[in-house]
Design an enzyme around this catalytic site. Structure first.
Site, PDB file in Angstrom:
ATOM      1  CD  GLU A  24      73.516 -74.148 -50.141  1.00 60.93           C
ATOM      2  OE1 GLU A  24      72.976 -74.867 -51.025  1.00 60.93           O
ATOM      3  OE2 GLU A  24      73.098 -73.544 -49.057  1.00 60.93           O
ATOM      4  NE  ARG A  64      66.085 -70.200 -52.821  1.00 67.75           N
ATOM      5  CZ  ARG A  64      66.976 -70.778 -52.917  1.00 67.75           C
ATOM      6  NH1 ARG A  64      67.974 -71.200 -54.239  1.00 67.75           N
ATOM      7  NH2 ARG A  64      67.661 -71.396 -51.894  1.00 67.75           N
ATOM      8  NE  ARG A  70      55.597 -71.082 -59.971  1.00 66.76           N
ATOM      9  CZ  ARG A  70      54.629 -69.673 -59.984  1.00 66.76           C
ATOM     10  NH1 ARG A  70      54.958 -69.028 -60.924  1.00 66.76           N
ATOM     11  NH2 ARG A  70      53.661 -69.565 -59.222  1.00 66.76           N
ATOM     12  CG  ASP A 115      61.919 -71.625 -45.899  1.00 68.63           C
ATOM     13  OD1 ASP A 115      61.020 -70.843 -45.621  1.00 68.63           O
ATOM     14  OD2 ASP A 115      62.093 -71.890 -47.450  1.00 68.63           O
ATOM     15  CB  ALA A 138      61.689 -64.283 -48.736  1.00 73.67           C
TER      16      ALA A 138
END
Length: 448
Positions: free
Chosen positions: A39, A117, A201, A315, A328
């Site tokens: 990651e 998430r 947002r 993705d 998702a």
């Protein structure tokens, strides 16, 4: 070439998002595999609008493993007090003579929940042994098929490297694995925003939100449609916070035009006085603090997801605009498919067959979802030719498209793919055995 191996087959998952961690949670249980997740981030950030997974996503989670679905349940907020009650995302008109009219119920499923998430990633991460994941590993180079075993070398920006048998890229919309597979100059390699969507947002406490908007919108997942942007809300963190946003078409800078650092124009609530009062209140709240805003991106269709023992999923393969709420879900379907196929991977050549099978099984559906998600956005903005603001046509489109995404036979398609994998392997092994038998019958060369 003998491709059997006495050691476990090494699989690198590049990217520890929802797709990568979900697949890893399944693969680490398979003893014939040695799985490691790389990651890029050093820690997870709470980004995005949150998730309210549809029926197909919930089924895919359960197929990977009951512990994967349980991780979601443990971190999510129930949108109903009854687990057997069917809950959907309600889509309303927010503009025009039909303002306030319910036009669709999307993603209907029993006991449906919403989750941030970051919370979901935390739950999935707990399923991965600590020695099977490394953070701060940003991929910078792939060097394929080195040495006799044709292993793949990954190089990371911190100077470290890993050598593996298989690479599965789940490294998001800006995927380095995608760029490697397609080539940097391929028109589908980089993300797109053809309609220039900007998501304004805000993230606020639910207590604060209830002072500004109707309480029902702090505990449900509504979408409100209009020509200058569609509004939505989603409760997060077990109902303690609310994510509220408005997606506006035609205002964001285009990716790759050299203006990526430019800001979209500020959100002006005064432009929405003709919207339904409930939508106006939400827009006003967003405008006060749009610090969680982001520019929507997706992918043009890739010609393939797989080459040899390297593949992309989630993705990295097919980023979709968020308007259909199934990005998702598609990632989880991919993960469930790959998890099942790798149960049949016992030697190196099996990887190629498994990934080719995955590619054939997933590419058409996932790319249709990307295109449908684009169309969802245009429909929500009353901008789709032939539909406009016609309530009946909007309802018909959303019902048909929602059924395609939500009512997919996840298990059936996965099992059909596994049968295909098994048949190809059997045919290969039969030919190999036949060739070996033929060679054993050859007469030795005569000697003088």
């Amino acid at each position: 070439m003998d491709t059997s191996t006495s050691r476990p087959i090494s699989v690198a998952i590049v990217g520890g998002g929802i797709a990568g961690l979900s697949l890893a949670a399944g693969l680490v249980k398979q003893r014939h595999l040695n799985v490691h997740v790389y990651e890029a981030a050093s820690a997870y950030e709470d980004v995005g609008a949150g998730l309210a997974l549809h029926r197909n996503a919930l089924e895919a989670m359960a197929l990977i493993g009951p512990e994967v679905r349980q991780a979601y349940i443990n971190k999510a907020l129930s949108l109903t007090s009854e687990e057997e009650e069917m809950i959907a995302t309600n889509v309303y008109m927010a503009h025009g003579p039909h303002a306030g009219t319910l036009v669709a119920e999307l993603g209907k499923a029993k006991g449906r929940k919403s989750v941030s998430r970051a919370d979901l990633l935390e739950g999935l991460l707990a399923l991965i042994p600590k020695d099977c994941i490394s953070f701060g590993k940003r991929l910078c180079k792939i060097r394929p098929y080195s040495g006799e075993a044709r292993r793949i070398c990954l190089k990371f920006s911190d100077g470290s490297a890993a050598t593996v048998d298989c690479v599965l890229g789940a490294d998001g919309v800006h995927s380095r694995v995608r760029t490697y597979l397609l080539g940097a100059d391929h028109p589908a390699a980089a993300p797109k925003n053809h309609d220039r969507w900007q998501i304004y947002r805000t993230l606020v406490s639910s207590d604060f939100a209830r002072q500004r908007i109707a309480e029902e919108y702090t505990r449900t997942v509504p979408i409100m449609l209009g020509p200058r942007g569609h509004v939505n809300c989603i409760p997060l963190n077990k109902g303690k916070r609310l994510s509220a946003g408005i997606a506006i078409r035609g205002v964001a800078p285009v990716p790759g035009d050299g203006d990526d650092d430019n800001q979209a124009p500020p959100l002006d609530p005064a432009e929405y006085t003709d919207y339904h009062p409930a939508a106006q209140n939400i827009i006003s709240m967003i405008a006060d603090d749009p610090s969680a805003s982001w520019r929507a991106l997706d992918h043009d269709p890739a010609p393939y997801y797989t080459r040899g023992r390297i593949s992309i999923f989630g993705d990295a393969a097919h980023t979709a605009l968020p308007f259909a709420g199934n990005g998702a879900g598609q990632a989880l379907e991919d993960a469930a498919m790959l998890n099942r196929l790798f149960q049949g991977v016992r030697k190196l050549d099996d990887i190629n067959i498994a990934l080719a099978t995955y590619n054939c099984a997933r590419i058409e559906r996932t790319q249709k979802v990307v295109e449908l998600s684009r169309k969802f956005g245009r429909v929500y903005a009353f901008a789709e030719p032939g539909i406009g603001d016609d309530v009946d046509k909007i309802r018909a489109f959303l019902d048909e498209a929602g059924e395609f995404m939500n009512m997919y036979d996840v298990k059936g398609d996965i099992e059909r793919a596994f049968v295909t994998l098994s048949a190809i392997k059997l045919e290969r092994d039969t030919k190999t055995e036949g060739l070996a038998d033929a060679n054993s019958l050859k007469k030795p060369d005569s000697q003088d």
